[in-house]
Design a protein around this motif. Structure first.
Motif, PDB file in Angstrom:
ATOM      1  N   MET A   1       0.829  -1.187   0.000  1.00  0.00           N
ATOM      2  CA  MET A   1       0.000   0.000   0.000  1.00  0.00           C
ATOM      3  C   MET A   1       0.875   1.253   0.000  1.00  0.00           C
ATOM      4  SD  MET A   1      -2.995  -0.922   2.724  1.00  0.00           S
ATOM      5  CE  MET A   1      -3.613  -2.577   2.859  1.00  0.00           C
ATOM      6  N   SER A   2       0.298   2.350  -0.523  1.00  0.00           N
ATOM      7  CA  SER A   2       1.054   3.587  -0.523  1.00  0.00           C
ATOM      8  C   SER A   2       1.191   4.116   0.893  1.00  0.00           C
ATOM      9  CB  SER A   2       0.343   4.619  -1.403  1.00  0.00           C
ATOM     10  OG  SER A   2      -0.962   4.850  -0.933  1.00  0.00           O
ATOM     11  N   ARG A   3       2.237   4.934   1.083  1.00  0.00           N
ATOM     12  CA  ARG A   3       2.512   5.471   2.414  1.00  0.00           C
ATOM     13  C   ARG A   3       1.395   6.409   2.843  1.00  0.00           C
ATOM     14  NH1 ARG A   3       8.084   8.604   4.063  1.00  0.00           N
ATOM     15  NH2 ARG A   3       7.624   8.850   6.288  1.00  0.00           N
ATOM     16  N   ALA A   4       0.933   6.266   4.073  1.00  0.00           N
ATOM     17  CA  ALA A   4      -0.171   7.089   4.569  1.00  0.00           C
ATOM     18  C   ALA A   4       0.308   8.509   4.816  1.00  0.00           C
ATOM     19  CB  ALA A   4      -0.716   6.493   5.864  1.00  0.00           C
ATOM     20  N   PRO A   5      -0.554   9.528   4.573  1.00  0.00           N
ATOM     21  CA  PRO A   5      -0.184  10.911   4.877  1.00  0.00           C
ATOM     22  C   PRO A   5       0.003  11.093   6.372  1.00  0.00           C
ATOM     23  CG  PRO A   5      -2.511  10.750   4.281  1.00  0.00           C
ATOM     24  CD  PRO A   5      -1.904   9.415   3.996  1.00  0.00           C
ATOM     25  N   ARG A   6       0.737  12.138   6.760  1.00  0.00           N
ATOM     26  CA  ARG A   6       1.090  12.334   8.164  1.00  0.00           C
ATOM     27  C   ARG A   6      -0.139  12.496   9.062  1.00  0.00           C
ATOM     28  NH1 ARG A   6       4.932  10.333  10.354  1.00  0.00           N
ATOM     29  NH2 ARG A   6       4.813  11.872  12.041  1.00  0.00           N
ATOM     30  N   TYR A   7      -1.154  13.210   8.592  1.00  0.00           N
ATOM     31  CA  TYR A   7      -2.328  13.378   9.447  1.00  0.00           C
ATOM     32  C   TYR A   7      -3.004  12.043   9.723  1.00  0.00           C
ATOM     33  CZ  TYR A   7      -5.789  12.782   5.709  1.00  0.00           C
ATOM     34  OH  TYR A   7      -6.571  12.265   4.719  1.00  0.00           O
ATOM     35  N   GLN A   8      -2.943  11.113   8.729  1.00  0.00           N
ATOM     36  CA  GLN A   8      -3.541   9.788   8.910  1.00  0.00           C
ATOM     37  C   GLN A   8      -2.748   8.980   9.933  1.00  0.00           C
ATOM     38  OE1 GLN A   8      -6.429   8.490   6.977  1.00  0.00           O
ATOM     39  NE2 GLN A   8      -6.363   7.222   8.820  1.00  0.00           N
ATOM     40  N   VAL A   9      -1.418   9.130   9.929  1.00  0.00           N
ATOM     41  CA  VAL A   9      -0.568   8.451  10.907  1.00  0.00           C
ATOM     42  C   VAL A   9      -0.911   8.931  12.323  1.00  0.00           C
ATOM     43  CG1 VAL A   9       1.801   8.144  11.712  1.00  0.00           C
ATOM     44  CG2 VAL A   9       1.311   8.072   9.265  1.00  0.00           C
ATOM     45  N   ILE A  10      -1.087  10.238  12.476  1.00  0.00           N
ATOM     46  CA  ILE A  10      -1.455  10.803  13.791  1.00  0.00           C
ATOM     47  C   ILE A  10      -2.824  10.296  14.206  1.00  0.00           C
ATOM     48  CG2 ILE A  10      -1.912  12.943  15.050  1.00  0.00           C
ATOM     49  CD1 ILE A  10       0.058  14.295  13.068  1.00  0.00           C
ATOM     50  N   TYR A  11      -3.766  10.330  13.273  1.00  0.00           N
ATOM     51  CA  TYR A  11      -5.121   9.826  13.542  1.00  0.00           C
ATOM     52  C   TYR A  11      -5.070   8.369  14.011  1.00  0.00           C
ATOM     53  CZ  TYR A  11      -9.564   7.611  12.214  1.00  0.00           C
ATOM     54  OH  TYR A  11     -10.702   6.860  12.209  1.00  0.00           O
ATOM     55  N   ASP A  12      -4.345   7.516  13.272  1.00  0.00           N
ATOM     56  CA  ASP A  12      -4.264   6.095  13.625  1.00  0.00           C
ATOM     57  C   ASP A  12      -3.662   5.901  15.014  1.00  0.00           C
ATOM     58  OD1 ASP A  12      -5.371   5.333  11.226  1.00  0.00           O
ATOM     59  OD2 ASP A  12      -3.465   4.894  10.247  1.00  0.00           O
ATOM     60  N   ASP A  13      -2.637   6.680  15.340  1.00  0.00           N
ATOM     61  CA  ASP A  13      -1.988   6.548  16.643  1.00  0.00           C
ATOM     62  C   ASP A  13      -2.933   6.953  17.764  1.00  0.00           C
ATOM     63  OD1 ASP A  13       0.344   6.076  18.365  1.00  0.00           O
ATOM     64  OD2 ASP A  13       0.307   8.237  18.676  1.00  0.00           O
ATOM     65  N   LEU A  14      -3.659   8.045  17.577  1.00  0.00           N
ATOM     66  CA  LEU A  14      -4.586   8.496  18.621  1.00  0.00           C
ATOM     67  C   LEU A  14      -5.763   7.532  18.769  1.00  0.00           C
ATOM     68  CD1 LEU A  14      -4.550  12.342  17.928  1.00  0.00           C
ATOM     69  CD2 LEU A  14      -3.518  11.136  19.867  1.00  0.00           C
ATOM     70  N   VAL A  15      -6.253   7.001  17.648  1.00  0.00           N
ATOM     71  CA  VAL A  15      -7.324   5.999  17.720  1.00  0.00           C
ATOM     72  C   VAL A  15      -6.846   4.771  18.478  1.00  0.00           C
ATOM     73  CG1 VAL A  15      -8.690   4.350  16.369  1.00  0.00           C
ATOM     74  CG2 VAL A  15      -8.601   6.738  15.683  1.00  0.00           C
ATOM     75  N   SER A  16      -5.603   4.342  18.211  1.00  0.00           N
ATOM     76  CA  SER A  16      -5.042   3.195  18.917  1.00  0.00           C
ATOM     77  C   SER A  16      -4.989   3.452  20.419  1.00  0.00           C
ATOM     78  CB  SER A  16      -3.639   2.893  18.377  1.00  0.00           C
ATOM     79  OG  SER A  16      -3.031   1.843  19.090  1.00  0.00           O
ATOM     80  N   GLN A  17      -4.602   4.653  20.808  1.00  0.00           N
ATOM     81  CA  GLN A  17      -4.549   4.989  22.230  1.00  0.00           C
ATOM     82  C   GLN A  17      -5.945   5.021  22.850  1.00  0.00           C
ATOM     83  OE1 GLN A  17      -1.816   8.199  23.464  1.00  0.00           O
ATOM     84  NE2 GLN A  17      -1.156   8.304  21.320  1.00  0.00           N
ATOM     85  N   ILE A  18      -6.922   5.507  22.102  1.00  0.00           N
ATOM     86  CA  ILE A  18      -8.303   5.540  22.598  1.00  0.00           C
ATOM     87  C   ILE A  18      -8.837   4.130  22.761  1.00  0.00           C
ATOM     88  CG2 ILE A  18     -10.669   6.187  22.001  1.00  0.00           C
ATOM     89  CD1 ILE A  18      -9.464   8.696  20.625  1.00  0.00           C
ATOM     90  N   ARG A  19      -8.601   3.273  21.776  1.00  0.00           N
ATOM     91  CA  ARG A  19      -9.133   1.919  21.816  1.00  0.00           C
ATOM     92  C   ARG A  19      -8.456   1.071  22.897  1.00  0.00           C
ATOM     93  NH1 ARG A  19      -9.095  -0.668  16.052  1.00  0.00           N
ATOM     94  NH2 ARG A  19     -10.252  -2.264  17.168  1.00  0.00           N
ATOM     95  N   SER A  20      -7.179   1.345  23.161  1.00  0.00           N
ATOM     96  CA  SER A  20      -6.454   0.578  24.176  1.00  0.00           C
ATOM     97  C   SER A  20      -6.736   1.063  25.596  1.00  0.00           C
ATOM     98  CB  SER A  20      -4.950   0.653  23.910  1.00  0.00           C
ATOM     99  OG  SER A  20      -4.456   1.971  24.162  1.00  0.00           O
ATOM    100  N   GLY A  21      -7.332   2.245  25.711  1.00  0.00           N
ATOM    101  CA  GLY A  21      -7.594   2.805  27.029  1.00  0.00           C
ATOM    102  C   GLY A  21      -6.515   3.732  27.522  1.00  0.00           C
ATOM    103  N   ALA A  22      -5.434   3.879  26.746  1.00  0.00           N
ATOM    104  CA  ALA A  22      -4.383   4.810  27.137  1.00  0.00           C
ATOM    105  C   ALA A  22      -4.923   6.232  27.202  1.00  0.00           C
ATOM    106  CB  ALA A  22      -3.210   4.728  26.158  1.00  0.00           C
ATOM    107  N   LEU A  23      -5.874   6.520  26.309  1.00  0.00           N
ATOM    108  CA  LEU A  23      -6.634   7.773  26.377  1.00  0.00           C
ATOM    109  C   LEU A  23      -8.060   7.379  26.743  1.00  0.00           C
ATOM    110  CD1 LEU A  23      -5.325   9.746  23.256  1.00  0.00           C
ATOM    111  CD2 LEU A  23      -5.053  10.394  25.657  1.00  0.00           C
ATOM    112  N   ALA A  24      -8.432   7.592  27.992  1.00  0.00           N
ATOM    113  CA  ALA A  24      -9.731   7.145  28.497  1.00  0.00           C
ATOM    114  C   ALA A  24     -10.842   8.101  28.086  1.00  0.00           C
ATOM    115  CB  ALA A  24      -9.678   7.036  30.023  1.00  0.00           C
TER     116      ALA A  24
END
Length: 238
Positions: free
Chosen positions: A1-24
């Motif tokens: 797949m093509s490289r994701a844009p930077r805003y998408q990388v930030i979005y994915d990281d924050l979603v991961s933190q929300i889903r894991s509970g790191a960001l409650a």
């Protein structure tokens, strides 16, 4: 797949933190300036990521107070880009898993053979799975993969339960794009039994043909998704 844009990388990281509970739920996110420094990007790029989080109900913005994790992120499957079922699933703490019904080499039926440009009865890989969200059946998937693309697919376990990861990492397939159609349907008795629901109930039938980097077809999948687990799509203005 093509490289994701930077805003998408930030979005994915924050979603991961929300889903894991790191960001409650209810937690306040750092300000745009702090996030820009953390990720090494401009505030405009951070704002794009926050806009996407806001539009998909992961966060709420409060005038003069900041951005906070939503108390009720919506369950569903995001179709913004080509990715695995687990990555499509979004929610507040929901987890994706699978129950394999069949993983075999089988003669391709007429419809599958036509998609692959092969002869009816030619050998192909078939993978049927019930996809679950937080342990609850959400979808039934019947996936076909050309034998030439992944000859040993049926003889080895999937990597982390992911067909796409297996195709990419084990067989060197570079996923490029997919064509997808959706239509309402009614479940057969067999489909309903696998999904632990009543026969004749409504479902969304999705057909996806996935292509590799050379334009070759690498997957043809038909899935049936229950109404409780909708597809969610962000549509940007031109």
């Amino acid at each position: 797949m093509s490289r994701a844009p930077r805003y998408q990388v930030i979005y994915d990281d924050l979603v991961s933190q929300i889903r894991s509970g790191a960001l409650a739920p209810g937690a306040r996110l750092p300000g745009e300036t702090d996030l820009a420094k953390q990720y090494g990007v401009s505030r405009m790029t951070v704002r794009q990521a926050l806009d996407l989080l806001d539009s998909e109900r992961f966060v709420v913005r409060r005038q003069g107070s900041g951005t906070f994790v939503s108390d009720h992120a919506e369950h569903g499957r995001r179709l913004n880009r080509l990715r695995s079922f687990a990555d499509e699933v979004e929610g507040d703490g929901g987890t994706a898993s699978s129950r394999v019904i069949r993983n075999e080499t089988a003669p391709a039926p007429a419809e599958v053979a036509e998609v692959f440009g092969a002869a009816k009865g030619d050998r192909a890989n078939r993978l049927i799975r019930v996809r679950l969200i937080s342990g609850t059946p959400a979808a039934l998937q019947d996936a076909w993969v050309p034998y030439s693309v992944a000859p040993s697919l049926s003889r080895e376990p999937l990597l982390d339960g992911s067909l796409y990861r297996t195709l990419t990492e084990r067989f060197g397939v570079e996923l490029r794009h997919a064509d997808q159609s959706m239509a309402a349907t009614l479940l057969t008795a067999e489909q309903a039994e696998l999904l632990d629901t009543a026969p004749g109930g409504a479902a969304l039938e999705v057909r996806r043909t996935t292509y590799g980097s050379r334009g070759e077809i690498v997957e043809f999948t038909t899935s049936w998704t229950l109404p409780a687990f909708p597809f969610l799509l962000r549509i940007d203005a031109e």
